[in-house]
Design a protein around this motif. Structure first.
Motif, PDB file in Angstrom:
ATOM      1  N   TRP A  20       0.816  -1.215   0.000  1.00 12.57           N
ATOM      2  CA  TRP A  20       0.000   0.000   0.000  1.00 12.57           C
ATOM      3  C   TRP A  20       0.853   1.270   0.000  1.00 12.57           C
ATOM      4  N   ASP A  21       2.164   1.125  -0.076  1.00 10.83           N
ATOM      5  CA  ASP A  21       3.051   2.284   0.024  1.00 10.83           C
ATOM      6  C   ASP A  21       2.807   3.311  -1.079  1.00 10.83           C
ATOM      7  N   THR A  22       2.681   2.870  -2.314  1.00  9.96           N
ATOM      8  CA  THR A  22       2.515   3.795  -3.442  1.00  9.96           C
ATOM      9  C   THR A  22       1.194   4.551  -3.342  1.00  9.96           C
ATOM     10  N   PHE A  23       0.135   3.831  -3.021  1.00  6.14           N
ATOM     11  CA  PHE A  23      -1.167   4.459  -2.855  1.00  6.14           C
ATOM     12  C   PHE A  23      -1.126   5.503  -1.738  1.00  6.14           C
ATOM     13  N   CYS A  24      -0.523   5.156  -0.620  1.00  6.57           N
ATOM     14  CA  CYS A  24      -0.453   6.069   0.523  1.00  6.57           C
ATOM     15  C   CYS A  24       0.401   7.300   0.207  1.00  6.57           C
ATOM     16  N   VAL A  25       1.500   7.110  -0.497  1.00  7.91           N
ATOM     17  CA  VAL A  25       2.359   8.236  -0.861  1.00  7.91           C
ATOM     18  C   VAL A  25       1.596   9.194  -1.773  1.00  7.91           C
ATOM     19  N   TYR A  26       0.898   8.648  -2.764  1.00  6.60           N
ATOM     20  CA  TYR A  26       0.122   9.509  -3.659  1.00  6.60           C
ATOM     21  C   TYR A  26      -0.978  10.251  -2.890  1.00  6.60           C
ATOM     22  N   GLY A  27      -1.720   9.533  -2.064  1.00  6.42           N
ATOM     23  CA  GLY A  27      -2.788  10.174  -1.289  1.00  6.42           C
ATOM     24  C   GLY A  27      -2.263  11.235  -0.347  1.00  6.42           C
ATOM     25  N   LEU A  28      -1.147  10.945   0.306  1.00  8.91           N
ATOM     26  CA  LEU A  28      -0.530  11.905   1.222  1.00  8.91           C
ATOM     27  C   LEU A  28      -0.049  13.143   0.461  1.00  8.91           C
ATOM     28  N   ALA A  29       0.601  12.937  -0.670  1.00  9.10           N
ATOM     29  CA  ALA A  29       1.082  14.072  -1.476  1.00  9.10           C
ATOM     30  C   ALA A  29      -0.087  14.922  -1.954  1.00  9.10           C
ATOM     31  N   GLN A  30      -1.148  14.275  -2.400  1.00  3.94           N
ATOM     32  CA  GLN A  30      -2.337  14.996  -2.866  1.00  3.94           C
ATOM     33  C   GLN A  30      -2.954  15.810  -1.723  1.00  3.94           C
ATOM     34  N   ALA A  31      -3.024  15.239  -0.546  1.00  3.90           N
ATOM     35  CA  ALA A  31      -3.573  15.952   0.613  1.00  3.90           C
ATOM     36  C   ALA A  31      -2.694  17.151   0.978  1.00  3.90           C
ATOM     37  N   TYR A  32      -1.383  16.972   0.894  1.00  6.49           N
ATOM     38  CA  TYR A  32      -0.479  18.098   1.153  1.00  6.49           C
ATOM     39  C   TYR A  32      -0.689  19.220   0.142  1.00  6.49           C
ATOM     40  N   VAL A  33      -0.824  18.862  -1.123  1.00  4.90           N
ATOM     41  CA  VAL A  33      -1.036  19.878  -2.163  1.00  4.90           C
ATOM     42  C   VAL A  33      -2.326  20.640  -1.895  1.00  4.90           C
ATOM     43  N   GLU A  34      -3.378  19.898  -1.613  1.00  2.94           N
ATOM     44  CA  GLU A  34      -4.681  20.529  -1.385  1.00  2.94           C
ATOM     45  C   GLU A  34      -4.687  21.410  -0.137  1.00  2.94           C
ATOM     46  N   SER A  35      -3.846  21.096   0.829  1.00  2.00           N
ATOM     47  CA  SER A  35      -3.791  21.908   2.049  1.00  2.00           C
ATOM     48  C   SER A  35      -2.748  23.032   1.935  1.00  2.00           C
ATOM     49  N   GLY A  36      -2.116  23.157   0.751  1.00  2.00           N
ATOM     50  CA  GLY A  36      -1.175  24.241   0.532  1.00  2.00           C
ATOM     51  C   GLY A  36       0.246  23.971   1.001  1.00  2.00           C
ATOM     52  N   LYS A  37       0.552  22.733   1.328  1.00  2.00           N
ATOM     53  CA  LYS A  37       1.886  22.372   1.823  1.00  2.00           C
ATOM     54  C   LYS A  37       2.656  21.656   0.716  1.00  2.00           C
ATOM     55  N   LYS A  38       3.008  22.418  -0.323  1.00  2.00           N
ATOM     56  CA  LYS A  38       3.610  21.824  -1.518  1.00  2.00           C
ATOM     57  C   LYS A  38       5.007  21.269  -1.262  1.00  2.00           C
ATOM     58  N   LYS A  39       5.766  21.896  -0.386  1.00  2.00           N
ATOM     59  CA  LYS A  39       7.106  21.367  -0.088  1.00  2.00           C
ATOM     60  C   LYS A  39       7.012  19.994   0.554  1.00  2.00           C
ATOM     61  N   ASP A  40       6.032  19.821   1.441  1.00  2.00           N
ATOM     62  CA  ASP A  40       5.821  18.517   2.066  1.00  2.00           C
ATOM     63  C   ASP A  40       5.384  17.481   1.023  1.00  2.00           C
ATOM     64  N   ALA A  41       4.588  17.938   0.048  1.00  2.00           N
ATOM     65  CA  ALA A  41       4.142  17.027  -1.011  1.00  2.00           C
ATOM     66  C   ALA A  41       5.330  16.543  -1.833  1.00  2.00           C
ATOM     67  N   VAL A  42       6.242  17.453  -2.160  1.00  2.00           N
ATOM     68  CA  VAL A  42       7.426  17.079  -2.939  1.00  2.00           C
ATOM     69  C   VAL A  42       8.269  16.072  -2.173  1.00  2.00           C
ATOM     70  N   SER A  43       8.513  16.339  -0.887  1.00  2.00           N
ATOM     71  CA  SER A  43       9.332  15.408  -0.111  1.00  2.00           C
ATOM     72  C   SER A  43       8.624  14.059   0.073  1.00  2.00           C
ATOM     73  N   THR A  44       7.304  14.074   0.078  1.00  2.00           N
ATOM     74  CA  THR A  44       6.551  12.830   0.211  1.00  2.00           C
ATOM     75  C   THR A  44       6.715  11.959  -1.031  1.00  2.00           C
ATOM     76  N   VAL A  45       6.616  12.561  -2.211  1.00  2.00           N
ATOM     77  CA  VAL A  45       6.726  11.780  -3.447  1.00  2.00           C
ATOM     78  C   VAL A  45       8.121  11.170  -3.578  1.00  2.00           C
ATOM     79  N   THR A  46       9.110  11.819  -2.991  1.00  2.00           N
ATOM     80  CA  THR A  46      10.466  11.269  -3.062  1.00  2.00           C
ATOM     81  C   THR A  46      10.611   9.988  -2.217  1.00  2.00           C
TER      82      THR A  46
END
Length: 169
Positions: free
Chosen positions: A21-47
């Motif tokens: 479930w790692d890939t699904f969770c990373v994508y969902g987490l990154a998407q949630a970060y983007v939607e909440s305005g935390k784009k730097k966190d989203a970038v580090s999450t996708v890495t």
């Protein structure tokens, strides 16, 4: 409730990472970060993604996460980083992903002031992909029309007619 989603995706990643479930969770987490305005966190999450998964279901979320990453890089003017991600996406055997990559490369070229190269990149999408592509191809057609109109090139009429004929809505 993006903050709640962030907490839940982090928890799910920790608990189910090794169960596929790692890939699904990373994508969902990154998407949630983007939607909440935390784009730097989203970038580090996708890495956190370690490599292209072999499972087709995980590959779908891997591609979505990488598309998101490339878009964020372009928004923050990190064009070289975006090109690296787009090159990786270009190796996928998926027409929609390749068309997305062409269009985003066109956007990068436009932002760098390379209008002619950007037009050619958009035309690549228009000419190489079928009419069945109802997202990236009409977007590319629209951008070609806009660029040619701005350049006072009457060829825009041909592409505008193509756009209206093939995608009336």
């Amino acid at each position: 409730k993006y903050d709640e989603a962030i907490k839940l995706f982090k928890k799910a990643y920790r608990e189910y990472e090794l169960l596929g479930w790692d890939t699904f969770c990373v994508y969902g987490l990154a998407q949630a970060y983007v939607e909440s305005g935390k784009k730097k966190d989203a970038v580090s999450t996708v890495t956190l993604l370690k490599g292209k998964p072999k499972d087709p279901e995980n590959l779908k979320y891997y591609i979505k996460a990488k598309r998101l990453l490339a878009s964020m890089y372009v928004q923050s003017a990190q064009y070289d980083d975006a090109k690296v991600v787009l090159k990786e996406l270009g190796s996928c055997n998926n027409d929609a992903v390749a068309a997305f990559s062409n269009n985003l490369l066109g956007e990068i070229l436009m932002k760098q002031g390379k209008r002619k190269d950007a037009t050619l990149m958009y035309l690549r999408t228009v000419l190489l992909f079928s009419k069945k592509n109802t997202k990236e191809r009409p977007e590319a057609l629209l951008k070609v029309v806009k660029i040619l109109k701005e350049d006072r090139n009457n060829k825009y009429k041909d592409f505008e007619k193509m756009l209206k004929t093939e995608y009336p809505s």
